[in-house]
Motif scaffolding. Structure first.
Motif, PDB file in Angstrom:
ATOM      1  N   ARG A   1       0.845  -1.196   0.000  1.00 40.24           N
ATOM      2  CA  ARG A   1       0.000   0.000   0.000  1.00 40.24           C
ATOM      3  C   ARG A   1       0.875   1.238   0.000  1.00 40.24           C
ATOM      4  O   ARG A   1       2.025   1.210   0.436  1.00 40.24           O
ATOM      5  N   GLU A   2       0.320   2.324  -0.476  1.00 40.97           N
ATOM      6  CA  GLU A   2       0.957   3.641  -0.452  1.00 40.97           C
ATOM      7  C   GLU A   2       0.542   4.298   0.855  1.00 40.97           C
ATOM      8  O   GLU A   2      -0.641   4.314   1.201  1.00 40.97           O
ATOM      9  N   SER A   3       1.484   4.831   1.597  1.00 36.61           N
ATOM     10  CA  SER A   3       1.165   5.387   2.914  1.00 36.61           C
ATOM     11  C   SER A   3       0.195   6.563   2.846  1.00 36.61           C
ATOM     12  O   SER A   3      -0.515   6.821   3.801  1.00 36.61           O
TER      13      SER A   3
ATOM     14  N   SER B   1      -2.420   6.609   0.908  1.00 35.66           N
ATOM     15  CA  SER B   1      -3.737   6.014   0.659  1.00 35.66           C
ATOM     16  C   SER B   1      -3.785   4.612   1.259  1.00 35.66           C
ATOM     17  O   SER B   1      -3.867   3.617   0.539  1.00 35.66           O
ATOM     18  N   PRO B   2      -3.761   4.501   2.580  1.00 34.33           N
ATOM     19  CA  PRO B   2      -3.646   3.187   3.215  1.00 34.33           C
ATOM     20  C   PRO B   2      -4.831   2.253   2.987  1.00 34.33           C
ATOM     21  O   PRO B   2      -4.701   1.050   3.164  1.00 34.33           O
ATOM     22  N   ALA B   3      -5.983   2.774   2.584  1.00 33.37           N
ATOM     23  CA  ALA B   3      -7.144   1.918   2.345  1.00 33.37           C
ATOM     24  C   ALA B   3      -7.031   1.153   1.030  1.00 33.37           C
ATOM     25  O   ALA B   3      -7.698   0.138   0.841  1.00 33.37           O
ATOM     26  N   ARG B   4      -6.198   1.619   0.117  1.00 37.17           N
ATOM     27  CA  ARG B   4      -6.006   0.958  -1.177  1.00 37.17           C
ATOM     28  C   ARG B   4      -4.861  -0.035  -1.049  1.00 37.17           C
ATOM     29  O   ARG B   4      -3.712   0.347  -0.883  1.00 37.17           O
ATOM     30  N   VAL B   5      -5.182  -1.322  -1.111  1.00 40.42           N
ATOM     31  CA  VAL B   5      -4.196  -2.379  -0.896  1.00 40.42           C
ATOM     32  C   VAL B   5      -4.099  -3.243  -2.159  1.00 40.42           C
ATOM     33  O   VAL B   5      -5.106  -3.688  -2.704  1.00 40.42           O
ATOM     34  N   LEU B   6      -2.888  -3.466  -2.606  1.00 39.37           N
ATOM     35  CA  LEU B   6      -2.586  -4.334  -3.736  1.00 39.37           C
ATOM     36  C   LEU B   6      -2.029  -5.637  -3.186  1.00 39.37           C
ATOM     37  O   LEU B   6      -1.174  -5.617  -2.299  1.00 39.37           O
ATOM     38  N   THR B   7      -2.514  -6.763  -3.686  1.00 42.68           N
ATOM     39  CA  THR B   7      -1.984  -8.051  -3.237  1.00 42.68           C
ATOM     40  C   THR B   7      -1.314  -8.771  -4.406  1.00 42.68           C
ATOM     41  O   THR B   7      -1.718  -8.633  -5.553  1.00 42.68           O
TER      42      THR B   7
END
Length: 62
Positions: free
Chosen positions: A33-35, A37-43
């Motif tokens: 994740r980008e700090s 935009s912590p709600a946007r998570v890439l797995t």
């Protein structure tokens, strides 16, 4: 997704929101994740992330 333990690079500014954070939700999975935009998570999986890191270190752009 369960509560994750996010790790920030030692190259990041203390308390800054300008970095990528990483967590391991499973033995083979990786979350990024980008700090800012912590709600946007890439797995992804460990092999794919390892390939990306090796390419970046080698200076490849593709």
């Amino acid at each position: 997704m369960p509560e994750l333990r996010w790790i920030k690079s030692s190259f990041s500014e203390e308390g800054g929101n300008n970095c990528v954070e990483i967590a391991a939700p499973s033995l083979d999975g990786i979350a990024l994740r980008e700090s800012e935009s912590p709600a946007r998570v890439l797995t992804t999986d460990r092999a794919a992330l390892g390939s990306l890191v090796r390419s970046v270190k080698a200076g490849l752009s593709s």
